[in-house]
Design an enzyme around this catalytic site. Structure first.
Site, PDB file in Angstrom:
ATOM      1  N   HIS A 108       7.359 -31.901 -11.381  1.00  0.00           N
ATOM      2  CA  HIS A 108       7.617 -32.676 -12.590  1.00  0.00           C
ATOM      3  C   HIS A 108       9.026 -32.478 -13.138  1.00  0.00           C
ATOM      4  CE1 HIS A 108       3.047 -33.149 -13.504  1.00  0.00           C
ATOM      5  NE2 HIS A 108       3.474 -33.870 -12.495  1.00  0.00           N
TER       6      HIS A 108
ATOM      7  N   GLY B  21       9.376  11.289   4.390  1.00  0.00           N
ATOM      8  CA  GLY B  21       9.604  12.640   4.879  1.00  0.00           C
ATOM      9  C   GLY B  21      11.071  12.898   5.141  1.00  0.00           C
TER      10      GLY B  21
ATOM     11  N   LEU C 277      16.100  11.919   6.572  1.00  0.00           N
ATOM     12  CA  LEU C 277      16.811  12.765   7.523  1.00  0.00           C
ATOM     13  C   LEU C 277      15.834  13.531   8.412  1.00  0.00           C
ATOM     14  CD1 LEU C 277      19.557  14.026   8.428  1.00  0.00           C
ATOM     15  CD2 LEU C 277      19.117  15.831   6.746  1.00  0.00           C
TER      16      LEU C 277
ATOM     17  N   GLY D   3      13.355  14.224  -3.117  1.00  0.00           N
ATOM     18  CA  GLY D   3      13.177  12.806  -2.804  1.00  0.00           C
ATOM     19  C   GLY D   3      11.768  12.483  -2.345  1.00  0.00           C
TER      20      GLY D   3
END
Length: 479
Positions: free
Chosen positions: A150, A287, A324, A401
């Site tokens: 529309h 990890g 890492l 982390g």
């Protein structure tokens, strides 16, 4: 015919998994974001006409009356659109969930830019089609197409709103009808934000009615069940309830099954359930490792690679931040499985997002990492955590982390599978989950507790745990 919510979640979830699902968004989703609905938009126009918008059922006709009174001049009607839709509101939680799903086709009769804004915020490129001319072009690298049947607030004078607009729609917007008709025949739609007295829904379905056959996809319309507190008298409520039942039955002519909810908030709960069902076939692997502990590097790498490969072979997708010492074997195991099993492209099965480590400013780095992690984790339904340590100076310490990713995964509702046998942060997280198992695994299959208990320590080689973790993932993905 109505469909119970559980059946809807299951069936629409399957269509999402096959990337064969679309959504049609009505005014209700925009109203929840702070925009007006049709009665709100036309309230002042009705008042100027000497009418009460609450007593009008045909709002398209009301818009036409208003233009007629202005001598067929649409300027003031266009001005109403500008006044009510120009300011961009924040997309709702429903918008945010929808754009996280693998939906590539968004249809709407709304004039606002909420869908486009939600797609952009979710990192997806939207190709917006609000005119027939735009249907002939394709935006590079688009992730989703937004069909605005529309029109758009950027061109209010061309918005479809009056009776005249609807009556000539089959000529002025024939390409939209053709495109929608094709998708309705081949794709499963979920209609959201439509009420049974929304004028748009009737017009939409009537325009594509001739394309429907007996052999077609089932579609779904989620709407709120009529409740007594919405009406002044019991008689009004009874009347509305009967009408809702009749319209529900009528929608079956278009193969649209209705999913009734008691409160609008239940729509968000339904969408969250759909998202969780879809995400559970994607596994986030978290990890990091400088030290591989009692496993040693060769055995740890073999375990991680074999786990990733087996997940791919079982048709799970993997997302990872490429930690890492862990990201490498994840990638090698997954890619090897993808190529050996010919399971499609790497991009479709494995999402890798290495962290941008060269951000100098600590505050900016922290904010970037938080957003980065959320983008990665939000795509998954299961989180697997292994090892989790890093070198800090001359000392090996637990990885903050991996801890942050666990908390984020918990917040986003993932099933959490720490491999305690790998040691370090994963062992700490495994103990946390086992100590509060009922909180983390409410309504999970009974067998999960024993399986999770068994990955707390190694009996034999680390790779022997792969079979157990895969069994946990398979059980959880069926929930």
């Amino acid at each position: 015919m109505t469909t119970d919510p559980t059946t809807f979640v299951s069936k629409y979830g399957k269509e999402l998994a096959n990337e064969n699902a679309a959504v049609f968004v009505g005014a209700g989703l925009s109203k929840a974001a702070g925009y007006v609905d049709w009665p709100g938009l036309l309230e002042s126009a009705a008042r100027e006409l000497g009418l009460d918008v609450r007593k009008e059922n045909d709002l398209v006709a009301l818009a036409q009356y208003y233009v007629n009174k202005k001598g067929a001049n649409r300027h003031q009607l266009s001005q109403l659109l500008v006044e009510n839709f120009s300011d961009l509101q924040e997309p709702t939680e429903n918008h945010k969930i929808l754009v996280r799903l693998p939906i590539r086709s968004f249809w709407t009769t709304n004039y606002d830019g909420l869908i486009e804004a939600a797609l952009q915020a979710g990192g997806r490129i939207a190709d917006v089609k609000s005119t027939t001319a735009q249907l002939t072009t394709t935006k590079a690298r688009r992730d989703a197409v937004v069909y605005k049947m529309h029109g758009d607030i950027s061109d209010p004078s061309s918005a479809v709103l009056t009776k005249d607009d609807y009556e000539r729609y089959h000529r002025s917007h024939e390409a939209f009808i053709t495109a929608l008709s094709g998708e309705l025949v081949s794709t499963t739609f979920c209609f959201l934000g439509f009420s049974f007295n929304d004028p748009n829904l009737d017009y939409i379905l009537s325009r594509v009615r001739t394309t429907f056959t007996k052999d077609q996809h089932t579609h779904y319309c989620i709407t709120k069940r009529r409740s007594r507190n919405e009406f002044r008298t019991a008689a009004q409520f009874d009347y509305a309830k009967v009408k809702q039942e009749l319209i529900t039955q009528d929608l079956l002519r278009f193969n649209i099954e209705t999913v009734l909810v008691n409160e609008y908030s239940e729509i968000t709960e339904l969408l969250r359930a759909v998202e969780k069902r879809h995400r559970v076939r994607t596994v986030f692997i978290s990890g990091s490792a400088h030290d591989y502990g009692t496993w040693g590097q060769p055995a740890a790498h073999e375990f991680i690679a074999e786990l990733a490969g087996e997940l791919i072979r079982r048709k799970f997708k993997i997302t990872t931040g490429f930690g890492l010492g862990v990201g490498g074997p994840v990638v090698s195991g997954a890619v090897q499985a993808i190529y050996s099993q010919r399971l499609g492209s790497v991009e479709d099965q494995l999402i890798m997002r290495p962290f941008p480590i060269e951000i100098a400013d600590p505050t900016q780095r922290r904010k970037t990492y938080e957003r980065y992690r959320e983008d990665i984790v939000a795509q998954a339904g299961i989180g697997i955590f292994v090892l989790g340590n890093k070198l800090d100076g001359a000392q090996v310490v637990n990885s903050p982390g991996v801890l942050a990713e666990f908390e984020l995964a918990k917040k986003l509702g993932l099933w959490l599978v720490p491999v305690g046998a790998s040691g370090f942060v994963a062992e700490q997280l495994w103990q946390e989950v086992m100590d509060h198992f009922d909180a983390y695994y409410r309504d999970s299959p009974r067998k999960v507790r024993g399986l999770l208990q068994s990955i707390g320590k190694v009996n034999g080689q680390p790779r022997d745990l792969v079979k157990v973790i895969i069994e946990i993932a398979e059980l959880l993905s069926k929930e």
